[in-house]
Design a protein around this motif. Structure first.
Motif, short mmCIF file in Angstrom:
data_model
loop_
_atom_site.label_atom_id
_atom_site.label_comp_id
_atom_site.label_asym_id
_atom_site.label_seq_id
_atom_site.Cartn_x
_atom_site.Cartn_y
_atom_site.Cartn_z
N ILE A 65 0.81 -1.10 -0.02
CA ILE A 65 -0.09 -0.13 -0.10
C ILE A 65 0.82 1.32 0.05
O ILE A 65 1.67 1.51 0.85
N TYR A 66 0.75 2.09 -0.77
CA TYR A 66 1.46 3.49 -1.12
C TYR A 66 0.49 4.62 -1.09
O TYR A 66 -0.74 4.60 -1.66
N LEU A 67 0.83 5.59 -0.01
CA LEU A 67 -0.10 6.72 0.08
C LEU A 67 0.53 8.11 -0.52
O LEU A 67 1.67 8.28 -0.27
N ASN A 68 -0.20 8.79 -1.30
CA ASN A 68 0.26 10.09 -1.94
C ASN A 68 0.49 11.19 -0.82
O ASN A 68 -0.39 11.58 -0.32
N PRO A 69 1.95 11.55 -0.70
CA PRO A 69 2.23 12.57 0.33
C PRO A 69 1.66 14.22 -0.29
O PRO A 69 1.42 14.87 0.77
N ASN A 70 1.32 14.06 -1.64
CA ASN A 70 0.71 15.47 -1.90
C ASN A 70 -0.73 15.45 -2.26
O ASN A 70 -0.97 16.29 -2.93
N ALA A 71 -1.30 14.41 -1.69
CA ALA A 71 -2.72 14.39 -2.16
C ALA A 71 -3.64 15.45 -1.49
O ALA A 71 -3.49 16.03 -0.53
N GLU A 72 -4.71 15.66 -2.38
CA GLU A 72 -5.74 16.89 -1.67
C GLU A 72 -6.15 16.12 -0.69
O GLU A 72 -6.60 16.89 0.32
N ASN A 73 -6.60 15.01 -0.89
CA ASN A 73 -7.44 14.42 0.52
C ASN A 73 -6.42 13.22 0.84
O ASN A 73 -6.47 12.03 0.28
N ARG A 74 -5.58 13.45 1.70
CA ARG A 74 -4.68 12.65 2.26
C ARG A 74 -4.98 11.56 3.01
O ARG A 74 -6.25 11.65 3.86
N ILE A 75 -4.46 10.59 3.05
CA ILE A 75 -4.99 8.98 3.76
C ILE A 75 -3.77 9.04 4.67
O ILE A 75 -2.50 8.82 4.38
N SER A 76 -4.09 8.83 6.10
CA SER A 76 -3.01 8.50 6.88
C SER A 76 -2.80 6.94 7.10
O SER A 76 -3.58 6.17 6.92
N ILE A 77 -1.53 6.78 7.67
CA ILE A 77 -1.25 5.17 7.80
C ILE A 77 -2.42 4.75 8.88
O ILE A 77 -2.96 3.59 8.77
#
Length: 362
Positions: free
Chosen positions: A325-337
């Motif tokens: 699982i990879y999360l976008n650090p620049n996302a408009e709607n960020r998802i935290s771990i």
């Protein structure tokens, strides 16, 4: 007596499903119509349909998802019985099964406001965190290549065939352009056989063949994870119209066992990083209409600033039962771990890992 692959007619699976009591209620497709869909099945389909435990799982998830929708039952049924659409539908259903096994609470098949001008039906919503998701078959070009090669080698048994090009072309395109026109391609190759080369331009394939000689043949394949990421990053341009601007959005990329990228976490991390950080700067505004399918259907305000609406990517291998699982650090709607842990009931799913690029965002 157990049926061999050559004797395994597509009707066998239809009758298996009817025995489970889901499709027989509706009598969606009579037997004589099934023969028009596909008379014999592909070996990969056979390996699924001859596995009673797997058929039980597939049947149960179909019943869970679509028991109240005759139109969806009919679509799923048709897709599972055609070698052009089987693998995509199979992987989608197996992804839902994986989510259920990981105790994920989700809604499925929802209409949502996306970057497109009109609402889009997405595959689901994780109820924890209100995170939309869509499932995509990823890396299936190698399966299409194997099917195509089998046809070539059967028709021209004295030759060796090599297929070059990007094998991560959209599965729908490969199904329609390659498998859907396979007999036309075989006729064209036979007609142009002296040229020793045939191109399927729409999917970027180049096919070459050589007369077999006595002795052994050694085929060497090397896999460079960074080159693979570079060659395939445009995959994430194909799905921009499904990204959601007001809620987090995750793309679940479900991969077949043959995909070499899954043997290297470096490759998966590299292509995710490119999707989040590199892709938005790769093409100028004048190039995007040619690179993004249905570009003109995007709302104008999102046409040049879209990657920030991809909140995360899940790469799932059904064979290995692993997910990265990879999360976008620049996302408009960020998802935290922490949100990911809550979605999966505080367990990292199936031997996987999570990376949010928090120290690698440049």
């Amino acid at each position: 007596m157990k049926k061999s692959f050559e004797d395994f007619n597509i009707l066998v699976f239809k009758h298996k499903l009817e025995e489970k009591g889901i499709f027989s209620k509706k009598k969606l497709i009579p037997d004589d119509k099934i023969k028009d869909i596909s008379n014999k099945i592909d070996p990969q389909m056979y390996s699924v349909y001859s596995n009673d435990a797997l058929v039980d799982e597939i049947t149960e998830i179909i019943d869970f998802l679509y028991r109240d929708s005759e139109s969806m039952l009919k679509k799923v049924f048709k897709d599972l019985l055609s070698d052009k659409t089987f693998y995509g539908m199979y992987l989608e259903l197996m992804t839902y099964i994986w989510l259920k096994k990981n105790n994920v609470s989700f809604k499925h098949q929802l209409s949502a406001k996306t970057l497109s001008k009109h609402e889009v039906i997405l595959d689901g919503l994780f109820e924890e965190g209100n995170v939309y998701f869509d499932i995509k078959s990823f890396g299936l070009g190698m399966n299409i290549e194997k099917i195509f090669k089998r046809h070539l080698e059967k028709k021209f048994p004295d030759y060796i065939f090599m297929i070059e090009g990007n094998l991560d072309t959209d599965y729908k395109d490969l199904g329609e352009v390659v498998l859907g026109q396979i007999y036309k391609h075989l006729e064209n190759i036979e007609r142009e056989f002296d040229k020793n080369i045939y191109k399927i331009s729409k999917v970027g394939w180049e096919i070459r063949w050589y007369k077999k000689k006595k002795g052994c043949y050694i085929s060497e394949q090397t896999f460079n994870p960074y080159k693979w990421a570079n060659d395939n990053e445009d995959f994430f341009l194909k799905n921009i119209g499904q990204y959601t601007p007001h809620f987090p959005f995750i793309l679940i990329c479900t991969m077949p066992e043959e995909e070499p990228a899954f043997s290297s976490e470096i490759a998966l991390r590299s292509i995710a990083r490119r999707a989040f950080i590199h892709l938005s700067n790769k093409y100028g505004s004048d190039q995007l209409p040619d690179k993004v399918p249905d570009f003109n259907r995007l709302q104008e305000k999102y046409q040049n600033d879209f990657t920030k609406y991809l909140s995360g990517i899940i790469f799932l291998s059904l064979k290995r039962k692993e997910a990265f699982i990879y999360l976008n650090p620049n996302a408009e709607n960020r998802i935290s771990i922490k949100t990911i842990y809550r979605i999966f009931n505080f367990e990292v799913p199936s031997m996987g890992s999570i990376d949010d690029f928090i120290y690698d965002n440049y």
